[in-house]
Design an enzyme around this catalytic site. Structure first.
Site, PDB file in Angstrom:
ATOM      1  N   GLY A  60       0.839  -1.188   0.000  1.00 19.85           N
ATOM      2  CA  GLY A  60       0.000   0.000   0.000  1.00 19.85           C
ATOM      3  C   GLY A  60       0.877   1.241   0.000  1.00 19.85           C
ATOM      4  O   GLY A  60       0.402   2.369   0.047  1.00 19.85           O
ATOM      5  N   THR A  61       2.187   1.006  -0.067  1.00 16.39           N
ATOM      6  CA  THR A  61       3.168   2.088   0.055  1.00 16.39           C
ATOM      7  C   THR A  61       3.354   2.873  -1.229  1.00 16.39           C
ATOM      8  O   THR A  61       3.847   3.996  -1.196  1.00 16.39           O
ATOM      9  CB  THR A  61       4.535   1.485   0.412  1.00 16.39           C
ATOM     10  N   LEU A 121      12.509   7.950  -5.000  1.00 13.88           N
ATOM     11  CA  LEU A 121      12.006   7.609  -6.336  1.00 13.88           C
ATOM     12  C   LEU A 121      10.751   8.385  -6.689  1.00 13.88           C
ATOM     13  O   LEU A 121      10.487   8.665  -7.850  1.00 13.88           O
ATOM     14  CB  LEU A 121      11.737   6.101  -6.430  1.00 13.88           C
ATOM     15  N   ASN A 122       9.923   8.680  -5.676  1.00 11.04           N
ATOM     16  CA  ASN A 122       8.669   9.396  -5.931  1.00 11.04           C
ATOM     17  C   ASN A 122       8.421  10.327  -4.750  1.00 11.04           C
ATOM     18  O   ASN A 122       8.158   9.868  -3.629  1.00 11.04           O
ATOM     19  CB  ASN A 122       7.524   8.384  -6.095  1.00 11.04           C
ATOM     20  N   LYS A 153       6.027  12.191  -3.934  1.00 12.12           N
ATOM     21  CA  LYS A 153       4.691  12.187  -3.339  1.00 12.12           C
ATOM     22  C   LYS A 153       4.466  10.952  -2.459  1.00 12.12           C
ATOM     23  O   LYS A 153       4.087  11.080  -1.291  1.00 12.12           O
ATOM     24  CB  LYS A 153       3.631  12.230  -4.452  1.00 12.12           C
ATOM     25  N   LYS A 163      17.516   4.120   0.322  1.00  9.62           N
ATOM     26  CA  LYS A 163      17.719   3.577   1.665  1.00  9.62           C
ATOM     27  C   LYS A 163      16.431   3.084   2.332  1.00  9.62           C
ATOM     28  O   LYS A 163      16.500   2.542   3.427  1.00  9.62           O
ATOM     29  CB  LYS A 163      18.347   4.643   2.552  1.00  9.62           C
ATOM     30  N   GLU A 169       9.821   3.043   7.384  1.00 10.60           N
ATOM     31  CA  GLU A 169       9.855   2.900   8.837  1.00 10.60           C
ATOM     32  C   GLU A 169      10.487   4.066   9.566  1.00 10.60           C
ATOM     33  O   GLU A 169      10.129   4.362  10.703  1.00 10.60           O
ATOM     34  CB  GLU A 169      10.541   1.579   9.202  1.00 10.60           C
TER      35      GLU A 169
HETATM   36 MO1  MOS Z   1       8.207  -3.859   8.747  1.00 14.98          MO
HETATM   37  S1  MOS Z   1       7.834  -3.915  10.777  1.00 14.98           S
HETATM   38  O1  MOS Z   1       9.709  -4.668   8.841  1.00 14.98           O
HETATM   39  O2  MOS Z   1       7.048  -4.795   7.971  1.00 14.98           O
END
Ligand code: MOS
Length: 709
Positions: A463-464, A598-599, A601, A669, A673
């Protein structure tokens, strides 16, 4: 033809955006297979004990019921995870032991969802309950042998002596509670056994390859007999990085009744057998000279695991990266409690560890009467605690750029010195870092004579925005419009990819796509006669339907010779109503350096999401256990509080451009998270600045503000 990627990629709209908002993007529970039936998990209501009887007589009266599986009739299975799997030891109806609250103790399978729910609710389970261990003081304590293959402790020099001899010392304990992932899409599995004995699974998983290996292991079949499809998942945050009991139970149920079976966890079951961020107890000791330079540091973390499997929240690792002095120690210890097994949750280790370290740094700044930004700048390092140089390190730029944008210099350092009407005003900050992971990954790029480009990799888009970012990589490197690229992900028959976790997917798969594009381009160039034709014209002239490029990317020696991490900094302004103990966030400014973006947005959205997650961690979220039964008391979204729009202030994200040619082929990188790392500390530090109250125990709830001296 363009041959390079821009340092910050275009803010392209999501290529899957229309499918998402029109409801045509299929999720694991949305495959209407012929003959599909429904499974509902029956879960334990005590946290420790034995099943003494399971009465299914009333449940059997439900029309449409196909079967009720319990430990008395379930097929025998290996519950152990194979060593190379990311799965945990599972609970698969193999015995009468209750290991944790809401553990699966049965599965009802019926022709409709309603019938399955009805039948599951009519099963009467009797227990011989035992006194559970739910607090650190009561569980078995031990030192794990390794954290993800690395030693759980590191000791350089003599930190105890260095701290004892330091002019200024900080030595405190910071605690964080159990947190549960609550992605919008609950865990869901649709499983069908095919006539040739193979298994097809539509799964809410962050990794189709590891998922397939887990099914193959438990069912004792070759992995090429397992087809896992995860085209879209509605978030995961780590809980879908591992294949849990319910998923294998769904496939077991499909085999048991000889029909395709769908099993979706109800929201309260999201607090059952699918992991959580474990509670932590962290000692953070710092010793510094009057110049602010750290002389010694100790970060000792105690975290929880279950009674039957091991997960380590590596909270202390962050201390190896941010400001490790020569005299330095970290350690990790585990306590076995009567809970399900914890797991990775957004920035596992760094999310919790940063609360301790970055709170302690703030306390040190107060003790030194030094600006907390200045303290961090003075303790910037060029090597990590293992002595490895950083492939790139832009912490200084993150701190100074975010401080400028935030206008940090207007802060008066004295606690309680800034007010807005009857509200206390707090300004706080913290630094952030997260490792730049990658794993071996492969990709296929097919350039066709009709001008289209198809790219395949098994990686899953959580969903990223992975579909979009990967399409951009292929389009940029091929010099074709984004709309020409068809990105295919989430299928284990595609070239292999690691789990979309540890913020590693883009680096891993993006690097493979780059190599695959270079391979395809080399093949096309060999066909080119220098007339400057398009790919389509070259292929047509040669009578070829397409050319294929293959990319196999993997980490190299750089993992042994460099420390590779993203960095960031958060600045928070909040108001505290002292009579009510309420905290109102006003503004957050955060800067991140995560290599190539890369993006712009979708990357910014990831940072927003991480920061918002950090707000929940700081102020709202907490799983409550009843100490008598180990029962989770707030297994729902009305009592497990997550930030809503009104809780989230304006967030400004600064992307600090950073070029890193060491970290991987495309210089990224990872961004998923690092956004959460340090947020809780920045908020706690702002609360201290507003009130003079140092809260070392998350979350910072009104009652703590009202009672702490
Ligand atoms: Mo993330 S907690 O390594 O899916």
């Amino acid at each position: 033809m363009s041959g390079t990627l821009p340092l910050v990629g275009a803010p392209a709209d999501r290529v899957d955006g229309r499918r998402k908002v029109t409801g045509t993007a299929p999720y694991a529970a949305e495959y209407p297979l012929a003959g599909l039936v429904y499974a509902v998990m029956i879960t334990a209501t005590v946290g420790k004990g034995r099943l003494t009887s399971i009465d299914v007589r009333d449940a059997r009266r439900v029309p449409g019921l196909l079967a009720i599986m319990t430990h008395e009739n379930a097929p025998r299975m290996d519950t152990k995870a194979a060593p190379e799997h990311t799965s945990q030891e599972l609970v698969l109806l193999q015995d009468d032991i209750v290991r944790y609250d809401r553990q699966p103790v049965g599965v009802a399978i019926a022709d409709t969802f309603e019938h399955a729910v009805d039948a599951a609710g009519r099963v009467i389970v009797h227990y011989a309950a035992e006194q559970p261990a739910i607090a650190f003081a009561r569980g078995e304590r031990y030192v794990p042998s390794a954290i993800f293959g690395e030693p759980p402790a590191l000791r350089n020099g003599n930190p105890d002596a260095a701290i004892a001899a330091a002019a200024v010392r900080i030595d405190n304990v910071y605690t964080t509670p159990v947190y549960h992932h609550n992605p919008m899409e609950p865990h869901a599995t649709t499983a069908v056994w095919n006539s040739d004995g193979s298994l097809t699974v539509y799964d809410a998983t962050q990794g189709v390859d590891t998922d397939a290996r887990t099914y193959a292991h438990h069912f004792g079949i070759p992995v090429d007999q397992v087809h896992v499809i995860a085209k879209f998942i509605g978030g995961g945050f780590g809980c879908k990085g591992t294949t849990w009991s319910h998923a294998v139970l769904c496939a077991m149920a499909a085999k048991f009744v000889g029909r395709p079976v769908k099993l979706v966890l109800a929201r309260p079951q999201m607090f059952s057998s699918v992991g959580f961020r474990p509670q932590t107890h962290q000692r953070l000791a710092l010793g510094a000279g009057l110049d602010g330079r750290l002389r010694g540091q100790i970060h000792a973390a105690t975290t929880q695991t279950s009674t039957f499997a091991e997960f380590i929240e590596p909270s202390a690792l962050i201390s190896q990266v941010l400001y490790p002095p020569a005299d330095f120690a970290i350690s990790h210890e585990l306590v076995r409690l009567n809970t399900a097994t914890p797991t990775f949750m957004r920035a596992p280790g760094e999310s919790t560890g940063s609360f301790a370290l970055e709170s302690a740094m703030d306390e040190l700044a107060v003790a030194l009467a030094m600006d907390p930004v200045e303290l961090r700048l003075r303790n910037d390092v060029t090597t990590d605690a293992h002595g490895l140089p950083f492939s790139s390190r832009s912490l200084r730029a993150c701190l100074t750029q975010a401080a400028d944008r935030f206008d940090w210099k207007r802060r008066t350092p004295q606690p309680r010195s800034m007010r807005a009407g009857d509200q206390l005003v707090g300004l706080g900050m913290a630094a952030a870092t997260y490792p730049a992971h990658r794993s071996a990954a492969s990709a296929l790029v097919r350039v066709a004579a009709d001008g289209s480009v198809t790219v395949q990799s098994a990686g899953v888009d959580l969903g990223t925005g992975a579909y979009t970012a990967f399409s951009q990589v292929a389009a940029e490197l091929l010099g074709v419009p984004l709309a020409n690229v068809r990105m295919e992900l989430g299928d284990n028959t595609y070239p292999t990819a690691p789990v979309a976790g540890g913020s590693q997917l883009t680096a891993s798969v993006g690097s493979a796509i780059k190599l695959a594009v270079l391979d395809a381009r080399a093949k096309l160039l060999a066909l080119d006669d220098g007339r400057g034709e398009s790919y389509a014209a070259i292929l047509t002239r040669h009578g070829l339907a397409n050319v294929e490029g293959r990319g196999d990317a993997k980490p190299g020696n750089e993992t042994k010779t460099y420390a590779m991490h993203a960095f960031g900094a958060h600045f928070v302004e909040l108001h505290v109503d002292e009579s009510l103990g309420t905290i109102h966030l006003q503004r957050i400014v955060s800067a991140f350096a995560s290599g190539r973006i890369l993006n712009a947005k979708t990357a910014t959205s990831q940072y927003y999401g991480g920061i918002t997650f950090g707000i929940g961690m700081a102020l709202l979220e907490q799983t409550h256990f009843d100490a008598r039964t180990a029962r989770i008391m707030n297994a729902n979204l009305s009592e497990y509080l997550v930030p809503t729009n009104a809780d989230v202030p304006p967030i400004e994200v600064i992307i600090v451009p950073e070029e890193d040619t060491i970290v991987n082929e495309i210089g990224v990188k990872g961004i998923g998270e690092i956004g959460i790392v340090g947020v809780a500390a920045a908020i706690a530090n702002a609360v201290y600045h507003a009130t003079g109250k140092r809260i070392r125990d998350l979350p910072i709830t009104p009652e703590k503000l009202l009672t702490v001296a």
